[in-house]
Motif scaffolding. Sequence first.
Motif, PDB file in Angstrom:
ATOM      1  N   ASN A   1      34.171   6.470   7.273  1.00  0.00           N
ATOM      2  CA  ASN A   1      33.455   7.830   7.926  1.00  0.00           C
ATOM      3  C   ASN A   1      32.084   7.833   7.734  1.00  0.00           C
ATOM      4  O   ASN A   1      31.700   8.325   8.774  1.00  0.00           O
ATOM      5  CB  ASN A   1      34.210   8.928   7.022  1.00  0.00           C
ATOM      6  N   GLY A   2      31.543   7.287   6.861  1.00  0.00           N
ATOM      7  CA  GLY A   2      29.952   7.224   6.649  1.00  0.00           C
ATOM      8  C   GLY A   2      29.401   6.393   7.786  1.00  0.00           C
ATOM      9  O   GLY A   2      28.470   6.570   8.458  1.00  0.00           O
TER      10      GLY A   2
ATOM     11  N   VAL B   1      27.023   9.257   2.983  1.00  0.00           N
ATOM     12  CA  VAL B   1      26.805   9.779   4.329  1.00  0.00           C
ATOM     13  C   VAL B   1      28.390  10.431   4.420  1.00  0.00           C
ATOM     14  O   VAL B   1      28.835  11.569   4.963  1.00  0.00           O
ATOM     15  CB  VAL B   1      26.638   8.916   5.599  1.00  0.00           C
ATOM     16  N   GLY B   2      29.548   9.446   4.196  1.00  0.00           N
ATOM     17  CA  GLY B   2      30.768   9.712   4.433  1.00  0.00           C
ATOM     18  C   GLY B   2      31.352  11.068   3.531  1.00  0.00           C
ATOM     19  O   GLY B   2      31.987  11.597   4.049  1.00  0.00           O
ATOM     20  N   ASN B   3      30.841  10.874   2.146  1.00  0.00           N
ATOM     21  CA  ASN B   3      31.389  12.121   1.392  1.00  0.00           C
ATOM     22  C   ASN B   3      30.762  13.146   1.826  1.00  0.00           C
ATOM     23  O   ASN B   3      31.410  14.352   2.100  1.00  0.00           O
ATOM     24  CB  ASN B   3      30.998  11.686   0.272  1.00  0.00           C
ATOM     25  N   ALA B   4      29.422  13.213   2.252  1.00  0.00           N
ATOM     26  CA  ALA B   4      28.925  14.413   2.729  1.00  0.00           C
ATOM     27  C   ALA B   4      29.576  15.119   3.982  1.00  0.00           C
ATOM     28  O   ALA B   4      29.425  16.274   3.989  1.00  0.00           O
ATOM     29  CB  ALA B   4      27.317  14.385   2.876  1.00  0.00           C
ATOM     30  N   SER B   5      29.613  14.181   4.948  1.00  0.00           N
ATOM     31  CA  SER B   5      30.526  14.443   6.050  1.00  0.00           C
ATOM     32  C   SER B   5      31.781  15.291   6.022  1.00  0.00           C
ATOM     33  O   SER B   5      32.066  16.199   6.504  1.00  0.00           O
ATOM     34  CB  SER B   5      30.395  13.218   6.967  1.00  0.00           C
ATOM     35  N   HIS B   6      32.439  14.390   5.256  1.00  0.00           N
ATOM     36  CA  HIS B   6      33.869  15.053   4.841  1.00  0.00           C
ATOM     37  C   HIS B   6      33.660  16.357   4.011  1.00  0.00           C
ATOM     38  O   HIS B   6      34.543  17.298   4.491  1.00  0.00           O
ATOM     39  CB  HIS B   6      34.719  14.159   3.741  1.00  0.00           C
TER      40      HIS B   6
END
Length: 221
Positions: A44-45, A15-20
Motif C-alpha cells: 500500500n505504501g 506511507v502505507g500505514n498512514a494511508s490506511h
Amino acid sequence: MTALVAVGTVTLHVVGNASHRAYLQYWGIDAGVFPKSTDLVLINGYYGLVNQSALAFLGILANLGWWAVGAVGVALYLFVLLSPTEAGSGTVSKWVAKRPAWAQRLARYLAGTFLVAAVIPFLLIAWTAVMVMPDAVGGANGKAHAEREALEFQKGCDKSKHPCVELKKGGESLGLGFVLDGSSSHIAIFDAKLKRARVIPRDAVELISARSPALPGSIDP
C-alpha cells in the motif's frame, strides 16, 4: 545500498500505514480494529508513493509558469552563493592579518562555531521535513482514496462501479453496502441505506455479492 533499502522500507511502511489510517479515519472507523500485515502495508505504501508522485507531476504540468519562475530563482541564488568573494578567495582582511596568531585562531574558531550554530537549526528543519513527509504523503493518499470512493458510493449500488455486498447472519440481513475494510474479527462497510460507515463483527456473518459476475458473451446491463 543496504542503507537505501532500509530507509526505503521504513518509508514505504510509514506511507502505507498512514494511508490506511487516514482512509479509515475519513469514514470514522478505528484503524486499530483492522490491522494489516507488514507485506500489505509495504504494498500500500508503494502504491501511495506512485499515486502521489503522479499527482505531483500533474501539478507541475498545470503550473509550468510558476515552476519556471522557481527554477530561475534557485539558479540566481546558487549563482550569488557560489560567486567568488574576498572571504572565499584565500585572502585575509588587513584587520585580521595585523592581529596576533592566537587572536586569528580565536577568530576562526568563533566564526566556525557561529556558522555551525546557524546551520544546525536549518538542518533540524530539513530533517524534520524529511521525516514528516512520508506520513503526510500517506495521509494525503488515504484521504484522496476515500474521497474518490465516497463519490462512487453516493451513486448507490445500482450505478456505482464498485459492487455492493449484503451481510447476513442466520438468514437475517444485517445491511447492504460497499466493503471498506476487513480483518479476521470485523468487517467495515459503507451502508448504502444509512449513508454511513458501519463496523460489524465477522462471527458467523455471510457476505453475499449484490452483483452477478458478467459471463463471457453476455451483455452487462
